[in-house]
Design an enzyme around this catalytic site. Structure first.
Site, short mmCIF file in Angstrom:
data_model
loop_
_atom_site.label_atom_id
_atom_site.label_comp_id
_atom_site.label_asym_id
_atom_site.label_seq_id
_atom_site.Cartn_x
_atom_site.Cartn_y
_atom_site.Cartn_z
N ASP A 184 59.04 60.76 22.76
CA ASP A 184 57.92 59.86 23.02
C ASP A 184 58.17 58.59 22.22
O ASP A 184 59.13 58.49 21.45
CB ASP A 184 56.57 60.50 22.67
CG ASP A 184 55.42 59.82 23.42
OD1 ASP A 184 55.61 58.68 23.89
OD2 ASP A 184 54.33 60.40 23.52
C1 NOJ Z 1 53.19 57.11 24.36
C2 NOJ Z 1 52.48 58.17 25.14
O1 NOJ Z 1 52.21 59.27 24.31
C3 NOJ Z 1 53.24 58.66 26.36
O2 NOJ Z 1 52.39 59.45 27.12
C4 NOJ Z 1 53.75 57.51 27.17
O3 NOJ Z 1 54.45 57.99 28.29
C5 NOJ Z 1 54.65 56.66 26.28
N1 NOJ Z 1 53.88 56.15 25.17
C6 NOJ Z 1 55.26 55.52 27.05
O4 NOJ Z 1 54.32 54.58 27.37
#
Ligand code: NOJ
Length: 734
Positions: free
Chosen positions: A266
């Protein structure tokens, strides 16, 4: 493209580049990045140079065809081997046309509509040049304090898995080379939805049984449906951050599940290994990430800065890098990018299909199906002839798309007021308050006095839920509760429509309202869907896939709870020493599966019949529409295993059917139970269904009482069952 010979031609630096994900502005000064995590520090540490810029593998946050085209063209002019960039983004519930938020979509209990939503989202996003969506989010959630509950499909393990499959099918189709398909990235692996105290990014700690039985199955179902990527979560599981967990990423994902797709961290979650206290530096964090099995480093700079040296010094094996690069190149190949790096990008098509009539119509229909009628004391549907006072911040607010609205634009959303005007409904209007700030309700009181019915649109601003949107007070903002209480003193019927991203504590709303319609964040077509429901052009049919607690203090809560040794219902016990709260009921205010219609359905004649020697039962129940309107009902089937080797849930959803029943008539609904639905993991690790008694419940929500008992004559092991099924399917295909 021969991937192996391509790999052989790549320098170490080029290989590492493939493992790095970066923002579009790195290539395109015209782009303003969508940023959802820490960036300033990243850029300092990113190790980006003029030279390696054109060796990186993927970009996060592309949202438009011209932009995608510009970036890919420019990139390929410089990339030595002509390996195209992968474009990824969060297409969560629509790209430009915004459908209801996932928790709302889940309330439809309609798998094919979910698949259609994903399909239309992919069509729109692929035309804008996207290849991968960071969806579905399949995290199981039992805590409404967690803001990301609105991104989930709720609290049930089985239903979450069914939805996971539908999302993947819709995005990917069965042919990823199609220019209108997107590769699905299931997230957040694992158990991100179980953050302690409902506080985002917080610790997750649970037994392996709980993890495997409730939290993991939906990720697995997404993978079985073909999801090509999986994203690690921010949290720890059993003390180890998921992004560094060999147990999750190697043992479970690669060995047990045989996942051969791409893993991605993530946002900056590799770097966050430092904050978690399991790495002393960015270099060590990167080492842990690649060793655990994270292929792509999203936005932390760890791989770009340190991997080359770690390989040269033999701290990290080149084999790990090769494996990861191979998987990424295969994904690019399977998407058809080597044949056509501009796959899907189509500025003309983009103009035609973004917000097309077909997509908007779907968005409206899905919004209708996902609204849940929580209360109705004979006031809905409204008649156009009634004198209506339209009041409340969400009467005119365009903040109805939710916090993950892709490229959706609030100004393109239809408000409740827009829809009433479009339908020529006469009303008097007063805002009452803004969404989260206090202003005077006096004017609203004056306006309400002129009307027969008060139509009140209340809710949470979208910033109050979503990522990092945790709350400990899950009531409506204070000014709205006070306004509602004042309006109630007028003694006129109040219809409250709610816009929010989580289950709320609705005690005051229910007390002061004659009808309550949970509209969630309904998306672009919000107002039109609500107008149709309020005036009876459509009939509410949505049902909750998450419990609405009576009070925040009950959280986390789940309908599929285990029994306690001292239930309140136990006969002859001193009530003091039973499992309960002294100041609140144990039950939800609105339970899982709950939702009203403008008609009423009754259930009777539940029967069960075992097919000879097969351990398969056919159940049937008679569903009667007692009212005067034709309508759809979601018939739910739950099973309980009252005596087992470990304590089993009081009941678990095993199936459902959305059925249409004509007014005044009835319909027999059938359901087939087989032994696989009765299995669970035993203390010795074996998965089997125990011989003995089971109870089947049928009804309109998780508190239904109509039940029948059935017996499994002999214990059935999973392997035995699977073999039996395989034998049967080979014999039928023969
Ligand atoms: C953080 C988030 O937790 C995740 O769900 C998302 O896909 C990513 N950022 C990318 O934006």
């Amino acid at each position: 493209m021969n991937i192996e010979s391509l790999l052989e031609q790549m320098t170490l630096q080029e290989k590492i580049g493939q493992l790095v994900q970066i923002l579009p502005s790195v290539y395109d000064p015209q782009t303003s990045d969508t940023v959802t995590g820490p960036v300033a520090q990243l850029m300092e540490e990113s190790g980006l140079t003029e030279e390696n810029r054109f060796e990186l593998g993927s970009v996060i946050g592309i949202n438009q065809a011209e932009q995608a085209l510009r970036i890919q063209q420019n990139y390929l002019k410089h990339n030595r081997l002509g390996i195209p960039l992968l474009f990824m983004a969060d297409i969560v519930h629509g790209h430009r046309t915004i459908y209801p938020v996932p928790l709302a979509l889940a309330s439809m209990w309609d798998i094919s509509e979910m698949e259609l939503m994903a399909r239309q989202s992919a069509i729109e996003a692929a035309a804008s040049g996207l290849h991968v969506t960071f969806s579905p989010m399949v995290d199981l959630v039992r805590d409404a304090r967690w803001g990301r509950v609105m991104e989930s499909t709720g609290e049930d393990v089985w239903l979450n898995g069914e939805y996971a499959k539908a999302f993947v099918r819709g995005y990917q189709t069965d042919d990823l080379t199609r220019s209108d398909s997107l590769a699905a990235c299931v997230k957040h692996f694992a158990a991100y939805g179980a953050a302690e105290g409902g506080r985002d990014y917080n610790t997750v700690d649970m037994s392996d049984r709980e993890l495997r039985e409730f939290y993991l199955p939906a990720y697995l179902k997404a993978i079985e449906a073909g999801a090509r990527l999986i994203m690690t979560s921010f949290n720890v599981v059993d003390g180890v951050p998921a992004t560094a967990s060999t147990y999750l990423l190697r043992q479970i994902l690669r060995n047990e599940w045989q996942f051969d797709g791409v893993t991605i961290s993530d946002w900056s979650s590799i770097k966050e290994l430092i904050q978690h206290g399991v790495a002393g530096s960015l270099a060590e964090a990167g080492e842990k990430g690649i060793k655990a099995g994270v292929d792509i480093d999203m936005m932390s700079g760890a791989y770009l800065n340190h991997l080359e040296q770690q390989i040269e010094e033999h701290v990290v094996s080149i084999d790990l890098v090769d494996e990861a690069v191979r998987r990424i190149l295969i994904l690019k190949q399977d998407l058809g990018l080597f044949e056509n790096p501009y796959r899907g990008i189509d500025p003309e098509l983009e103009k035609r299909i973004h917000l097309s009539k077909e997509h908007r119509d779907t968005a409206r229909r899905l919004a209708e199906k996902s609204c849940v009628l929580l209360k109705n004391d004979h006031i809905l549907p409204l008649a156009e002839s009634q004198r209506i006072a339209l009041i409340g911040p969400f009467a005119t607010s365009t903040d109805v798309l939710g916090p993950w609205a892709g490229s959706g634009k609030q100004e393109e959303a239809i408000t409740v007021r827009d829809a009433l005007d479009e339908a020529n409904i006469k009303y008097v209007f007063a805002e009452g308050s803004t969404v989260d700030a206090e202003i005077d309700w006096d004017q609203a009181m004056e306006v309400a006095k002129q009307a027969e019915v008060i139509l009140l649109a209340l809710g949470e601003a979208s910033w109050m839920s979503g990522e990092a949107g945790s709350r400990t007070d899950i009531r409506l903002p204070k000014t709205q509760r006070e306004g509602l209480a004042r309006l109630a003193t007028l003694g006129k019927p109040i219809v409250t429509v709610l816009f929010n991203g989580r289950p709320l504590d609705l005690r005051e709303v229910v007390e002061h309202s004659d009808a309550v319609l949970e509209a969630w964040y309904p998306g672009t077509e919000a107002g039109r869907a609500i107008h149709r429901l309020l005036f009876g052009h459509a009939i509410p049919s949505g049902k909750l896939t998450i419990s609405f607690p009576y009070h925040v203090g009950q959280l986390p809560m789940r309908y599929d709870a285990l029994p306690t040794g001292r239930p309140m219902t136990i006969e002859g016990a001193d009530p003091r020493y039973t499992s309960k709260y002294l100041d609140a009921p144990n039950e939800a205010l609105f339970p899982f599966g709950y939702g009203l219609s403008y008609t009423h359905f009754s259930y009777s004649q539940l029967t069960l019949c075992e097919q000879s020697k097969e351990s398969i039962w056919e159940a049937s129940v008679l569903v009667t529409n007692e009212g005067t309107l034709d309508a759809e009902e979601i018939v739910q089937w739950y099973v309980q295993d009252p005596v087992a080797d470990v304590s089993r849930p009081l009941r678990q959803l095993k199936g459902y059917e959305r059925v249409f029943v004509k007014a005044g008539s009835n319909r027999e609904v059938t359901f087939r139970i087989d032994a696989s639905m009765l299995m669970y993991q035993h203390p010795d690790g074996s998965v089997k269904a125990d011989a003995g008694e089971f109870i089947l419940y049928a009804g309109s929500d998780s508190t239904c009482t109509l039940h029948e008992t059935f017996w499994l004559k002999q214990t059935i092991e999973k392997e035995q069952f699977d073999e039996h099924i395989n034998d049967r399917s080979t014999s039928t295909t023969r």
